[in-house]
Scaffold this active site. Structure first.
Site, PDB file in Angstrom:
ATOM      1  N   HIS A 180      35.915  31.973  34.251  1.00 19.78           N
ATOM      2  CA  HIS A 180      36.986  31.072  34.688  1.00 19.78           C
ATOM      3  C   HIS A 180      36.679  29.678  34.137  1.00 19.78           C
ATOM      4  O   HIS A 180      35.516  29.275  34.084  1.00 19.78           O
ATOM      5  CB  HIS A 180      37.033  30.950  36.216  1.00 19.78           C
ATOM      6  N   CYS A 275      34.950  27.328  43.382  1.00 16.97           N
ATOM      7  CA  CYS A 275      35.597  28.623  43.624  1.00 16.97           C
ATOM      8  C   CYS A 275      35.950  28.823  45.092  1.00 16.97           C
ATOM      9  O   CYS A 275      36.881  29.547  45.419  1.00 16.97           O
ATOM     10  CB  CYS A 275      34.691  29.771  43.182  1.00 16.97           C
TER      11      CYS A 275
HETATM   12  N1  ARG Z   1      33.778  37.606  42.259  1.00 18.91           N
HETATM   13  C1  ARG Z   1      34.826  36.701  41.919  1.00 18.91           C
HETATM   14  C2  ARG Z   1      35.534  37.203  40.670  1.00 18.91           C
HETATM   15  O1  ARG Z   1      34.882  37.692  39.797  1.00 18.91           O
HETATM   16  C3  ARG Z   1      34.289  35.333  41.701  1.00 18.91           C
HETATM   17  C4  ARG Z   1      35.356  34.308  41.512  1.00 18.91           C
HETATM   18  C5  ARG Z   1      34.830  32.968  41.203  1.00 18.91           C
HETATM   19  N2  ARG Z   1      35.856  32.008  41.330  1.00 18.91           N
HETATM   20  C6  ARG Z   1      36.140  31.028  40.477  1.00 18.91           C
HETATM   21  N3  ARG Z   1      37.094  30.207  40.752  1.00 18.91           N
HETATM   22  N4  ARG Z   1      35.468  30.903  39.336  1.00 18.91           N
HETATM   23  O2  ARG Z   1      36.720  37.099  40.538  1.00 18.91           O
END
Ligand code: ARG
Length: 301
Positions: A180, A275
């Site tokens: 992300h 996150c």
């Molecule tokens: N386990 C989650 C996923 O892989 C983690 C999300 C992390 N969130 C973020 N905004 N980077 O989607």
């Protein structure tokens, strides 16, 4: 203290998900290992400390309950992209998650937002439109900067620009560990941001560095081992999961305060401070220009 750059107008109002059912049940990013489960009591305590920190700094937090069958819902940033439209309407573009394991989160979140008076919409859903994960999208400079590749699809950028009436600047994410944009980019004020160019292909890294007049450039190692780009700004305070000394020195020289909050249990799912928090007070017309009809700018191939 340097007060020349204008502070961000947003980052005071957050939506978060209380981690009552946080687990690592599957593996959709390189950090997740179902054999390494978070400790529920520690996770709740860390989350509460983050809430208390945001509130102490003058921010507000609204809490969405976690669905028992959605262990990743704690990463509230990914539920949707909140924006205040020029007419004052509070709008959330709901995410359409890349992985089926997370898709049910947004249906519940949509009901929660609608129940609080937010207008909601989708740019992709149930096999139509495109994947969008809101942790890929941040207002900065003259545009909504959107990372695409591992999670958000390029097609989503066109929909976002047209539906919201904003300029979207796309960046191609190539690093599997920075899936992300919020793992590699954190806006600090009008001129400055934490930036980890190693997340992006060369053209996109150059485009991002060109967009940020004064970048605080993070190494791949800093971004991956400390999650320090996955931070938020509340007023003039950067709330971070960790802060390498040289990063702290630069932030303080720029006039920011740094507060470190340990959210290490949440690193087991591959997410950190940003996150866990979703800002819903970004205003079109204040924090990013209104561009009727929308516009998409992509990096060269
Ligand atoms: N386990 C989650 C996923 O892989 C983690 C999300 C992390 N969130 C973020 N905004 N980077 O989607």
């Amino acid at each position: 203290m340097d007060r020349t750059a204008t502070r961000l107008g947003w980052g005071r109002r957050y939506v978060m998900v209380e981690p009552t059912h946080f687990r690592v049940d599957y593996r959709i990013n390189p950090f997740m290992d179902p054999a390494d489960q978070p400790d529920p009591a520690r996770a709740i305590a860390q989350w509460r400390e983050l809430v208390a920190t945001i509130e102490r700094l003058g921010g507000t937090v609204e809490v969405v309950p976690q669905r028992p069958d959605a262990p990743d819902m704690v990463y509230a940033m990914n539920l949707g992209l909140g924006l205040v439209r020029p007419d004052g309407t509070e709008h959330v573009v709901m995410s359409h998650m890349r992985y089926p394991q997370r898709r049910m989160e947004t249906g519940s979140a949509q009901q929660w937002f609608a129940g609080r008076g937010f207008a909601t919409s989708y740019v992709g859903r149930d096999g139509v439109g495109a994947h969008l994960e809101a942790g890929d999208a941040f207002a900065f400079g003259d545009a909504l900067v959107v990372g695409y590749g591992p999670r958000t699809e390029e097609l989503a950028l066109k929909h976002l620009a047209a539906d919201l009436g904003v300029r979207v600047r796309g960046l191609r994410i190539t690093h599997p560990g920075m899936y992300h944009l919020d793992l590699a980019f954190c806006p600090l004020d009008e001129r400055r941001a934490l930036v980890c160019p190693a997340a992006l292909d060369d053209a996109s890294a150059a485009a991002l560095l060109a967009l940020v007049p004064e970048p605080l450039v993070l190494t791949e190692e800093e971004a991956l081992t400390t999650f320090c780009a996955n931070s938020i700004l509340v007023g003039s305070t950067v709330v971070m999961p960790a802060c390498p000394d040289r990063v702290r020195a630069q932030l303080e020289e720029w006039g920011f305060e740094v507060v470190v909050v340990d959210v290490s249990e949440f690193h087991k799912g591959g997410g950190s401070v940003r996150c866990l928090t979703n800002p819903v007070d970004v205003r079109i017309g204040r924090d990013l220009p209104s561009v009727p009809g929308g516009e998409v700018l992509l990096p060269p191939e």
